[in-house]
Design a protein around this motif. Structure first.
Motif, PDB file in Angstrom:
ATOM      1  N   GLY A 105       0.802  -1.221   0.000  1.00  0.00           N
ATOM      2  CA  GLY A 105       0.000   0.000   0.000  1.00  0.00           C
ATOM      3  C   GLY A 105       0.831   1.265   0.000  1.00  0.00           C
ATOM      4  O   GLY A 105       0.283   2.360  -0.119  1.00  0.00           O
ATOM      5  N   ALA A 106       2.143   1.143   0.120  1.00  0.00           N
ATOM      6  CA  ALA A 106       3.003   2.327   0.138  1.00  0.00           C
ATOM      7  C   ALA A 106       3.008   2.997  -1.232  1.00  0.00           C
ATOM      8  O   ALA A 106       3.035   2.333  -2.264  1.00  0.00           O
ATOM      9  CB  ALA A 106       4.425   1.952   0.530  1.00  0.00           C
ATOM     10  N   VAL A 107       2.990   4.307  -1.226  1.00  0.00           N
ATOM     11  CA  VAL A 107       3.165   5.076  -2.455  1.00  0.00           C
ATOM     12  C   VAL A 107       4.666   5.302  -2.596  1.00  0.00           C
ATOM     13  O   VAL A 107       5.296   5.876  -1.701  1.00  0.00           O
ATOM     14  CB  VAL A 107       2.402   6.414  -2.398  1.00  0.00           C
ATOM     15  N   VAL A 108       5.221   4.818  -3.696  1.00  0.00           N
ATOM     16  CA  VAL A 108       6.661   4.913  -3.905  1.00  0.00           C
ATOM     17  C   VAL A 108       6.952   5.792  -5.118  1.00  0.00           C
ATOM     18  O   VAL A 108       6.140   5.909  -6.024  1.00  0.00           O
ATOM     19  CB  VAL A 108       7.304   3.519  -4.095  1.00  0.00           C
ATOM     20  N   ALA A 109       8.124   6.395  -5.101  1.00  0.00           N
ATOM     21  CA  ALA A 109       8.601   7.186  -6.234  1.00  0.00           C
ATOM     22  C   ALA A 109       9.578   6.333  -7.030  1.00  0.00           C
ATOM     23  O   ALA A 109      10.184   5.395  -6.492  1.00  0.00           O
ATOM     24  CB  ALA A 109       9.285   8.461  -5.749  1.00  0.00           C
ATOM     25  N   GLY A 114       4.213   4.867  -8.007  1.00  0.00           N
ATOM     26  CA  GLY A 114       2.878   4.297  -7.865  1.00  0.00           C
ATOM     27  C   GLY A 114       2.691   3.633  -6.519  1.00  0.00           C
ATOM     28  O   GLY A 114       3.434   3.890  -5.578  1.00  0.00           O
ATOM     29  N   VAL A 115       1.703   2.746  -6.455  1.00  0.00           N
ATOM     30  CA  VAL A 115       1.349   2.056  -5.220  1.00  0.00           C
ATOM     31  C   VAL A 115       1.882   0.628  -5.263  1.00  0.00           C
ATOM     32  O   VAL A 115       1.599  -0.115  -6.207  1.00  0.00           O
ATOM     33  CB  VAL A 115      -0.187   2.024  -5.031  1.00  0.00           C
ATOM     34  N   LEU A 116       2.655   0.250  -4.250  1.00  0.00           N
ATOM     35  CA  LEU A 116       3.126  -1.121  -4.122  1.00  0.00           C
ATOM     36  C   LEU A 116       1.933  -1.953  -3.650  1.00  0.00           C
ATOM     37  O   LEU A 116       1.534  -1.877  -2.497  1.00  0.00           O
ATOM     38  CB  LEU A 116       4.282  -1.216  -3.120  1.00  0.00           C
ATOM     39  N   PHE A 117       1.343  -2.726  -4.572  1.00  0.00           N
ATOM     40  CA  PHE A 117       0.118  -3.450  -4.233  1.00  0.00           C
ATOM     41  C   PHE A 117       0.311  -4.960  -4.091  1.00  0.00           C
ATOM     42  O   PHE A 117      -0.605  -5.652  -3.656  1.00  0.00           O
ATOM     43  CB  PHE A 117      -0.996  -3.153  -5.237  1.00  0.00           C
ATOM     44  N   ALA A 118       1.480  -5.456  -4.436  1.00  0.00           N
ATOM     45  CA  ALA A 118       1.716  -6.901  -4.302  1.00  0.00           C
ATOM     46  C   ALA A 118       3.166  -7.137  -3.916  1.00  0.00           C
ATOM     47  O   ALA A 118       4.070  -6.482  -4.432  1.00  0.00           O
ATOM     48  CB  ALA A 118       1.396  -7.616  -5.611  1.00  0.00           C
ATOM     49  N   ARG A 119       3.349  -8.076  -2.994  1.00  0.00           N
ATOM     50  CA  ARG A 119       4.687  -8.542  -2.616  1.00  0.00           C
ATOM     51  C   ARG A 119       4.634 -10.057  -2.598  1.00  0.00           C
ATOM     52  O   ARG A 119       3.663 -10.642  -2.117  1.00  0.00           O
ATOM     53  CB  ARG A 119       5.095  -8.028  -1.232  1.00  0.00           C
TER      54      ARG A 119
END
Length: 174
Positions: free
Chosen positions: A110-114, A138-143
């Motif tokens: 859910g983190a917004v990353v640059a 964007g948004v890290l939506f999957a790990r």
């Protein structure tokens, strides 16, 4: 959470088998004003290792509220959830391990990353630690839940907003 959109994503998903004919008819007969005749989506709920009774109950209740809002079933929907901006599937960037070792995530789901942010590190127990950087904002939506990585392994996904030139062809199967 991420909402990824594509008219043709590759891999022949079931939702496109339902919605695709209506889009094709609308393109073929532009003067007929043919609307989409169905709402077809794929919902992915976590991974095999990220499900427990509480999460499953909350997810089921959310799906039921959605069906109530759509008029498919009777009931009380309650307040609508916070909205999520939909992004194009061809703007989704895979987070790829550059080396072998143990994956240590530095960004939570859910983190917004640059672009350029360290999303994870690959730790070689006998050697160095290699940063894994976001290739898009964007948004890290999957790990990935597997802690072992090797060069080229997909360890996460970022929902970006700008289509990426390398994201072409069957987007679901690459």
């Amino acid at each position: 959470m991420a909402v990824l959109l594509a008219e043709v994503s590759g891999g022949n998903p079931f939702d496109e088998a339902l919605s695709g004919p209506w889009w094709a008819l609308a393109r073929r007969f532009p003067g007929a004003a043919i609307p989409p005749a169905c709402l077809a989506v794929t919902i992915e709920l976590r991974s095999n290792n990220a499900v427990d009774a509480d999460l499953a109950e909350r997810d089921a209740a959310a799906l039921l509220r959605f069906l109530v809002r759509r008029g498919a079933v009777a009931g009380e929907a309650g307040p609508p959830p916070a909205s999520v901006a939909a992004t194009p599937l061809d703007a989704m960037s895979q987070v790829i391990a550059p080396a072998a070792g143990l994956v240590v995530y530095r960004a939570p789901l859910g983190a917004v990353v640059a672009r350029g942010n360290v999303v994870a590190e690959i730790v070689d127990p006998l050697g160095e630690t290699v940063p894994v950087r976001a290739r898009t904002a964007g948004v890290l939506f999957a790990r990935h839940d597997q802690p072992i990585a090797w060069p080229g392994k997909v360890i996460g996904k970022i929902a970006g907003t700008e289509p990426l030139p390398e994201r072409t062809g069957p987007l679901l199967t690459d």
